[in-house]
Design an enzyme around this catalytic site. Structure first.
Site, PDB file in Angstrom:
ATOM      1  N   ALA A 239       0.809  -1.218   0.000  1.00 24.88           N
ATOM      2  CA  ALA A 239       0.000   0.000   0.000  1.00 24.88           C
ATOM      3  C   ALA A 239       0.845   1.272   0.000  1.00 24.88           C
ATOM      4  CB  ALA A 239      -0.925  -0.015   1.219  1.00 24.88           C
ATOM      5  N   GLY A 240       2.136   1.127  -0.265  1.00 26.30           N
ATOM      6  CA  GLY A 240       2.989   2.315  -0.356  1.00 26.30           C
ATOM      7  C   GLY A 240       3.659   2.689   0.944  1.00 26.30           C
TER       8      GLY A 240
ATOM      9  N   SER B 216       5.939  -2.071   3.327  1.00 23.69           N
ATOM     10  CA  SER B 216       5.757  -3.301   4.110  1.00 23.69           C
ATOM     11  C   SER B 216       6.830  -4.339   3.798  1.00 23.69           C
ATOM     12  CB  SER B 216       4.369  -3.886   3.842  1.00 23.69           C
ATOM     13  OG  SER B 216       4.174  -4.032   2.454  1.00 23.69           O
TER      14      SER B 216
ATOM     15  N   ALA C 262       9.863  -3.987   2.551  1.00 22.98           N
ATOM     16  CA  ALA C 262      11.194  -3.570   3.038  1.00 22.98           C
ATOM     17  C   ALA C 262      11.300  -3.796   4.538  1.00 22.98           C
ATOM     18  CB  ALA C 262      11.441  -2.093   2.699  1.00 22.98           C
TER      19      ALA C 262
ATOM     20  N   ASP D  70      13.513   2.458   0.177  1.00 24.98           N
ATOM     21  CA  ASP D  70      12.636   1.822   1.175  1.00 24.98           C
ATOM     22  C   ASP D  70      13.442   1.079   2.239  1.00 24.98           C
ATOM     23  OD1 ASP D  70      10.872   2.614  -0.812  1.00 24.98           O
ATOM     24  OD2 ASP D  70       9.594   0.854  -0.605  1.00 24.98           O
TER      25      ASP D  70
END
Ligand code: MEV
Length: 336
Positions: free
Chosen positions: A114-115, A118, A120, A163
């Site tokens: 969802a950006g 998660s 990473a 990330d």
């Protein structure tokens, strides 16, 4: 048994353009993935994905199996296994223990895909927990570097260090190619809106790459994001002491740049109706700025708003499934 956790992140500026060597500024936020690892003697790997904001499931497989046989969709399986698999490989390599087996339990309050970084966070926490279990002490930069190799591999060579570095180090960071630094930042009033969905990072990154290859103006758009990030970095320096109250004028200008960044990302085709709806609701209810965060296509927006306006308005926005205020996570990966 060892447990480690690592935070998710929002992009203040620069997603997508960072893949092409432009700078980006992600900020870690207090939503964490927590991974517990226990060694086992038979060399096998058992992954128990307790709560990835999907229904939890357990898979068990060994190095010689073709893959775990479970009845879940490929993308969920990929989420639970490929990243964890890669992270375990990195830990085995760091400890020079190629045959080490593990029980791995993953818990996360970061919505998947969802950006909010998660994957990473899961990779960073898994590497830290598994190396600790094998008696190896890696510093956060080494964890970040190894986590990046995993993302690069799983995402077919299409990943930046942003990330993974942000999740490992915590706070605000600046990433430009291989140059990764931590930044000082005042306490930024982040509000996150989540549409309940997700985007396919690989496809979205490939879409931008195609546009950039095909049109000079798309390449210019990517370069414009880079210019915007450099301006944002200058502003962030002026915005206040590390962890302190932000300067109001600088905050307003940062918000303006977030709006600009969202426009450029939209032009590159990575926004979505739900993300635009949430961005506009935030702007119209007093946010200083709002943009999608991460790969796009669905998932989350991040807005800057020191008041309750955005949070309240997003509660009534039909495209928004969840809204929450996110504190900057000053601590990156940590052994619990
Ligand atoms: C995804 O969270 C961010 C992207 O810039 C891809 C990357 O940096 O690897 C879209």
């Amino acid at each position: 048994m060892h447990t480690a956790s690592a935070p998710g992140k929002v992009y203040l500026f620069g997603e997508h353009a960072v893949v092409y060597g432009e700078p980006a500024i992600p900020c870690a936020v207090e939503r964490r993935a927590t991974v517990t690892v226990e060694g086992r003697d038979d060399g096998r790997l058992r992954v128990d994905a307790k709560d990835l904001q999907i229904e939890g499931f357990t898979v068990e497989y060994g190095a010689t199996d073709s893959g775990p046989a479970v009845d879940v969709s490929d993308s969920l399986l990929e989420a639970a296994t490929k990243y964890v698999d890669g992270a375990i490989e990195q830990a085995r390599d760091a400890a020079d223990a190629p045959d080490a087996g593990f029980d791995v339990e993953v818990e996360s309050d970061i919505p998947l895909g969802a950006g909010l970084g998660s994957s990473a966070a899961v990779v960073v926490a898994t590497i830290a927990a598994a190396t600790a279990e094998l008696g190896v002490d890696l510093d956060a930069r080494e964890v970040a570097d190894r986590a990046y190799q995993v993302e690069l591999d799983v995402q077919d060579g299409q990943a930046s260090r942003a990330d993974t570095f942000c999740s490992a180090m915590g706070g605000a960071v600046r990433v430009e190619g291989d140059d990764c630094r931590t930044l000082s930042t005042p306490d930024l009033p982040f509000v996150i809106g989540y549409d309940g969905g997700s985007g396919d990072t690989g496809k979205l990154v490939a879409g931008v790459r195609d546009l950039r290859d095909r049109y000079d103006f798309a390449a210019d758009t990517v370069a414009a994001i880079g210019d915007l990030v450099r301006e944002g970095e200058r502003l962030l320096e002026q915005a206040g002491e590390d962890g302190g109250e932000p300067d109001e004028e600088a905050l307003e200008e940062l918000g303006g740049l977030m709006d600009f960044d969202h426009g450029l990302l939209e032009a590159l085709g990575v926004s979505a109706r739900s993300l635009d709806d949430m961005v506009w609701t935030a702007r119209e209810s007093g946010a200083l700025g709002a943009k999608l965060t991460g790969a796009g296509g669905g998932g989350c927006i991040v807005a800057l708003d020191p008041t309750d306006g955005t949070e309240t308005a997003l509660t009534y926005e039909s495209s928004c499934e969840q809204v929450f205020r996110a504190e900057l996570a000053t601590e990156g990966v940590r052994i619990e």
